[in-house]
Structure formats: C-alpha cells, structure tokens
Design a protein around this motif. Structure first.
Motif, PDB file in Angstrom:
ATOM      1  N   TYR B  35       1.308  -1.057  -0.338  1.00  0.00           N
ATOM      2  CA  TYR B  35       0.092  -0.395   0.406  1.00  0.00           C
ATOM      3  C   TYR B  35       0.442   1.413  -0.014  1.00  0.00           C
ATOM      4  O   TYR B  35       2.141   0.924   0.716  1.00  0.00           O
ATOM      5  CB  TYR B  35      -0.430  -0.244   1.192  1.00  0.00           C
ATOM      6  CG  TYR B  35      -2.033  -0.932   0.894  1.00  0.00           C
ATOM      7  CD1 TYR B  35      -2.024  -2.274   1.845  1.00  0.00           C
ATOM      8  CD2 TYR B  35      -3.273  -0.569   0.966  1.00  0.00           C
ATOM      9  CE1 TYR B  35      -2.738  -2.980   1.057  1.00  0.00           C
ATOM     10  CE2 TYR B  35      -4.701  -1.107   0.676  1.00  0.00           C
ATOM     11  CZ  TYR B  35      -4.463  -3.005   0.949  1.00  0.00           C
ATOM     12  OH  TYR B  35      -5.123  -3.652   0.714  1.00  0.00           O
ATOM     13  N   GLN B  37       0.779   5.326   1.575  1.00  0.00           N
ATOM     14  CA  GLN B  37      -0.258   5.864   2.205  1.00  0.00           C
ATOM     15  C   GLN B  37       1.084   7.649   1.728  1.00  0.00           C
ATOM     16  O   GLN B  37       2.287   8.224   2.136  1.00  0.00           O
ATOM     17  CB  GLN B  37       0.121   5.892   3.334  1.00  0.00           C
ATOM     18  CG  GLN B  37      -1.040   7.059   4.762  1.00  0.00           C
ATOM     19  CD  GLN B  37      -1.012   6.287   5.746  1.00  0.00           C
ATOM     20  OE1 GLN B  37      -0.194   5.119   6.466  1.00  0.00           O
ATOM     21  NE2 GLN B  37      -2.559   6.236   5.936  1.00  0.00           N
ATOM     22  N   GLN B  41      -3.504  11.311   4.279  1.00  0.00           N
ATOM     23  CA  GLN B  41      -4.746  10.511   3.815  1.00  0.00           C
ATOM     24  C   GLN B  41      -4.414   8.932   3.603  1.00  0.00           C
ATOM     25  O   GLN B  41      -3.762   8.388   4.805  1.00  0.00           O
ATOM     26  CB  GLN B  41      -4.511   9.949   1.738  1.00  0.00           C
ATOM     27  CG  GLN B  41      -5.057  11.758   1.291  1.00  0.00           C
ATOM     28  CD  GLN B  41      -4.268  11.649  -0.604  1.00  0.00           C
ATOM     29  OE1 GLN B  41      -4.616  10.500  -0.620  1.00  0.00           O
ATOM     30  NE2 GLN B  41      -4.460  12.714  -0.306  1.00  0.00           N
ATOM     31  N   GLY B  42      -5.664   8.382   3.802  1.00  0.00           N
ATOM     32  CA  GLY B  42      -5.795   6.376   4.072  1.00  0.00           C
ATOM     33  C   GLY B  42      -4.558   5.602   3.419  1.00  0.00           C
ATOM     34  O   GLY B  42      -4.453   6.542   1.408  1.00  0.00           O
ATOM     35  N   PRO B  43      -4.120   4.374   3.321  1.00  0.00           N
ATOM     36  CA  PRO B  43      -3.039   3.398   2.721  1.00  0.00           C
ATOM     37  C   PRO B  43      -4.258   3.160   1.315  1.00  0.00           C
ATOM     38  O   PRO B  43      -5.446   3.281   1.156  1.00  0.00           O
ATOM     39  CB  PRO B  43      -3.005   2.450   3.132  1.00  0.00           C
ATOM     40  CG  PRO B  43      -3.322   2.735   4.728  1.00  0.00           C
ATOM     41  CD  PRO B  43      -4.735   3.575   4.817  1.00  0.00           C
ATOM     42  N   PHE B  45      -4.405   0.909  -1.927  1.00  0.00           N
ATOM     43  CA  PHE B  45      -3.732  -0.632  -2.782  1.00  0.00           C
ATOM     44  C   PHE B  45      -3.211  -0.685  -3.755  1.00  0.00           C
ATOM     45  O   PHE B  45      -3.176  -0.029  -4.798  1.00  0.00           O
ATOM     46  CB  PHE B  45      -5.458  -1.624  -3.186  1.00  0.00           C
ATOM     47  CG  PHE B  45      -4.481  -2.620  -3.510  1.00  0.00           C
ATOM     48  CD1 PHE B  45      -4.700  -2.580  -4.919  1.00  0.00           C
ATOM     49  CD2 PHE B  45      -4.299  -3.991  -2.574  1.00  0.00           C
ATOM     50  CE1 PHE B  45      -4.963  -4.633  -4.866  1.00  0.00           C
ATOM     51  CE2 PHE B  45      -3.966  -4.983  -3.183  1.00  0.00           C
ATOM     52  CZ  PHE B  45      -4.065  -5.471  -4.330  1.00  0.00           C
ATOM     53  N   GLN B  48      -1.174  -7.308  -4.882  1.00  0.00           N
ATOM     54  CA  GLN B  48      -1.655  -8.718  -3.519  1.00  0.00           C
ATOM     55  C   GLN B  48      -0.597  -9.335  -3.851  1.00  0.00           C
ATOM     56  O   GLN B  48      -1.183  -9.585  -5.716  1.00  0.00           O
ATOM     57  CB  GLN B  48      -2.595  -8.384  -3.071  1.00  0.00           C
ATOM     58  CG  GLN B  48      -2.786 -10.094  -2.421  1.00  0.00           C
ATOM     59  CD  GLN B  48      -3.927 -10.224  -1.721  1.00  0.00           C
ATOM     60  OE1 GLN B  48      -5.305 -10.127  -2.623  1.00  0.00           O
ATOM     61  NE2 GLN B  48      -3.869 -10.679  -0.372  1.00  0.00           N
ATOM     62  N   LEU B  88       4.573   6.762   2.617  1.00  0.00           N
ATOM     63  CA  LEU B  88       4.505   5.772   2.967  1.00  0.00           C
ATOM     64  C   LEU B  88       4.808   4.400   2.626  1.00  0.00           C
ATOM     65  O   LEU B  88       3.216   4.225   1.766  1.00  0.00           O
ATOM     66  CB  LEU B  88       4.072   5.764   4.822  1.00  0.00           C
ATOM     67  CG  LEU B  88       4.518   4.935   5.492  1.00  0.00           C
ATOM     68  CD1 LEU B  88       6.706   4.787   5.902  1.00  0.00           C
ATOM     69  CD2 LEU B  88       3.562   5.064   6.623  1.00  0.00           C
ATOM     70  N   LEU B  90       3.734   1.163   3.087  1.00  0.00           N
ATOM     71  CA  LEU B  90       3.201  -0.264   3.771  1.00  0.00           C
ATOM     72  C   LEU B  90       3.236  -1.386   3.566  1.00  0.00           C
ATOM     73  O   LEU B  90       3.107  -1.438   1.952  1.00  0.00           O
ATOM     74  CB  LEU B  90       1.952   0.454   4.507  1.00  0.00           C
ATOM     75  CG  LEU B  90       1.843   1.016   5.118  1.00  0.00           C
ATOM     76  CD1 LEU B  90       0.394   2.055   4.918  1.00  0.00           C
ATOM     77  CD2 LEU B  90       2.666   1.849   7.073  1.00  0.00           C
ATOM     78  N   LEU B 103      -5.334  -7.667   8.136  1.00  0.00           N
ATOM     79  CA  LEU B 103      -4.055  -7.109   7.725  1.00  0.00           C
ATOM     80  C   LEU B 103      -3.411  -6.963   8.477  1.00  0.00           C
ATOM     81  O   LEU B 103      -3.483  -6.419   9.275  1.00  0.00           O
ATOM     82  CB  LEU B 103      -4.336  -6.373   6.470  1.00  0.00           C
ATOM     83  CG  LEU B 103      -4.439  -6.656   4.975  1.00  0.00           C
ATOM     84  CD1 LEU B 103      -4.680  -5.242   4.543  1.00  0.00           C
ATOM     85  CD2 LEU B 103      -4.329  -7.934   4.332  1.00  0.00           C
ATOM     86  N   PHE B 105      -0.024  -4.929   8.900  1.00  0.00           N
ATOM     87  CA  PHE B 105       0.811  -4.147   8.998  1.00  0.00           C
ATOM     88  C   PHE B 105       2.562  -3.766   9.367  1.00  0.00           C
ATOM     89  O   PHE B 105       2.103  -3.890  10.246  1.00  0.00           O
ATOM     90  CB  PHE B 105       0.567  -2.568   8.414  1.00  0.00           C
ATOM     91  CG  PHE B 105      -0.387  -3.135   8.074  1.00  0.00           C
ATOM     92  CD1 PHE B 105      -1.872  -2.855   8.128  1.00  0.00           C
ATOM     93  CD2 PHE B 105      -0.810  -2.136   6.194  1.00  0.00           C
ATOM     94  CE1 PHE B 105      -2.846  -2.779   7.005  1.00  0.00           C
ATOM     95  CE2 PHE B 105      -1.778  -1.953   5.669  1.00  0.00           C
ATOM     96  CZ  PHE B 105      -2.675  -2.339   5.434  1.00  0.00           C
ATOM     97  N   GLY B 106       3.513  -3.834   8.818  1.00  0.00           N
ATOM     98  CA  GLY B 106       4.687  -3.306   8.950  1.00  0.00           C
ATOM     99  C   GLY B 106       4.542  -1.788   9.285  1.00  0.00           C
ATOM    100  O   GLY B 106       3.452  -1.112   8.531  1.00  0.00           O
ATOM    101  N   SER B 107       5.741  -1.530   9.844  1.00  0.00           N
ATOM    102  CA  SER B 107       6.102   0.873  10.359  1.00  0.00           C
ATOM    103  C   SER B 107       6.285   0.518   8.705  1.00  0.00           C
ATOM    104  O   SER B 107       6.262   2.484   8.518  1.00  0.00           O
ATOM    105  CB  SER B 107       6.806   0.491  11.127  1.00  0.00           C
ATOM    106  OG  SER B 107       6.576   0.167  12.480  1.00  0.00           O
TER     107      SER B 107
END
Lengths: 113, 114
Positions: B35, B37, B41-43, B45, B48, B88, B90, B103, B105-107
C-alpha cells in the motif's frame, strides 16, 4: 464516483467519555468493513471486522455498527483513555476473491485527561 | 514472534532514480500486499501477492512492480521516480489473502523523492 468519507477534522474528547467516529461510503457494496488504528510513523493495526449481514460487533471497549442501507459505519470507544489517541481508519473490502482494502483518510482522535 | 518487517525504514532518492523496498511477512503468512500512503490520506492498494503469483493490482502505473519469493518475502520496485511518489510504503501480510482476513502491517518505508 466511489467515495469513503471520514470526519476530516480531529475529534477532541474528555477522558472517560465515549468517542464516536463515522465512516460513510457511496457507490460501493462492501462485503466487509474493517477498522484500523494508526499511530504516527507506524503502520495501521487491525481492530475490528464486521460483515455486511452483521449489524453490530463488540470487542472490549470497542463497538462497530454497519448499516448497509445508510451506507455508514459507526465506531465507538467507551470509557476513552489518553492512550486511545490516534488516527482511526475505516476500510472497505469489496468482493473480488482477494484482500484489497479501500481505506478512508482517517479521523484523528485526541483524548484529553 | 516477529511482526511484518520492512527495510529500509527511510530512503531519500532523486527524480528518475529507481528504488527497491523489501518486506518479510509474519512467519506462516503466504500473502503479501503493498500500500502507498500519502501524508494526510489513507493507504492506497498497490499489489497483492499470494504463493508468488500476483493476485491483484491497484491503479498504479507500470513503473511500479513487485514480486514474491519462495520464502514469501516480497520486493516492491519503482522505476523513474517522480516527486509524487514520495509517501509511506506499507507492506501487509495475511495467512491466505482471502477476503475476510485481517491484515498485519509493517511500520513502512518512508520514501522521499527530491
């Protein structure tokens, strides 16, 4: 067009009160809706999942409702604490066989002592 | 148990360069998603992967590509970087990548393009 809307302004509440966050969506038919918490500089952390045929889900101090007629989900934190301060993201999953989440922009919650 | 790990944590690149971001899923998880980000804003996609196969792709240009390795780790590659790629990035893992899974998530990797 398809949209997911969360309150863009920060929500400020007093410790001990109930925080209610809103997620509205248009032109989606989600199979699932999820809520995540995100702290600054960190990835989102899963909180709750609710299915389209469920009205309400609870986990400890958290409660989520899902109204597919209103196209709205409400996220409640009861007895809020300063440690609950974070950004809360709602995410829709539209059926498609795989796990693609569509996120809202999030609402920042600040709980004051 | 280790969570989802991403490397590097921060990266600064200039326009036109190429970048590779890496992700190791939680042990036992076979699906990895990426993702983007942007601040405020939100992540969003990007991809996958499940069992080394691309299962889904978001609305991103062909400059973005990814792959998954036999140990289920993954790489995200971005070519010909633009200023707008600053974000960012993710990585998230799940057991099988099916629709009702949460899900992890990593940092993230904070990418800055100058």
């Amino acid at each position: 067009s398809q949209k997911i809307e969360q309150n863009s302004e920060a929500l400020n509440i007093q410790e001990g009160k109930t925080a209610t966050l809103t997620c509205n969506y248009t032109n989606y038919s989600p199979a699932y809706l999820q809520w995540y918490r995100q702290d600054p500089g960190r990835g989102p952390v899963f909180l709750l999942l609710i299915r389209e045929n469920e009205k309400e889900k609870r986990k400890e101090r958290l409660k989520v409702t899902f109204d597919t007629t209103l196209k709205q989900s409400l996220f409640h934190i009861t007895a809020s604490q300063p440690a609950d301060s974070a950004t809360y993201l709602c995410a829709l999953l539209v059926s498609g066989g795989y796990n693609k989440l569509i996120f809202g922009a999030g609402t920042r919650l600040a709980v004051h002592p | 148990d280790a969570g989802v790990t991403q490397s590097p944590t921060h990266l600064i690149k200039t326009r036109g360069q190429h970048v590779t971001l890496r992700c190791s899923p939680i042990s036992g998880h076979k699906s990895v998603s990426w993702y983007q980000q942007v601040l405020g804003q939100g992540p969003q996609f990007i991809f996958q992967y499940y069992e080394k196969e691309e299962r889904g792709r978001g609305n991103f240009p062909d400059r973005f590509s990814a792959r998954q390795f036999p140990n289920y780790s993954s790489e995200l590659n971005v070519n010909a970087l633009l200023l707008g790629d600053s974000a960012l990035y993710l990585c998230a893992s799940s057991l099988d990548g099916t629709a009702n899974e949460k899900l992890f998530f990593g940092s993230g990797t904070q990418l800055s393009v100058l």
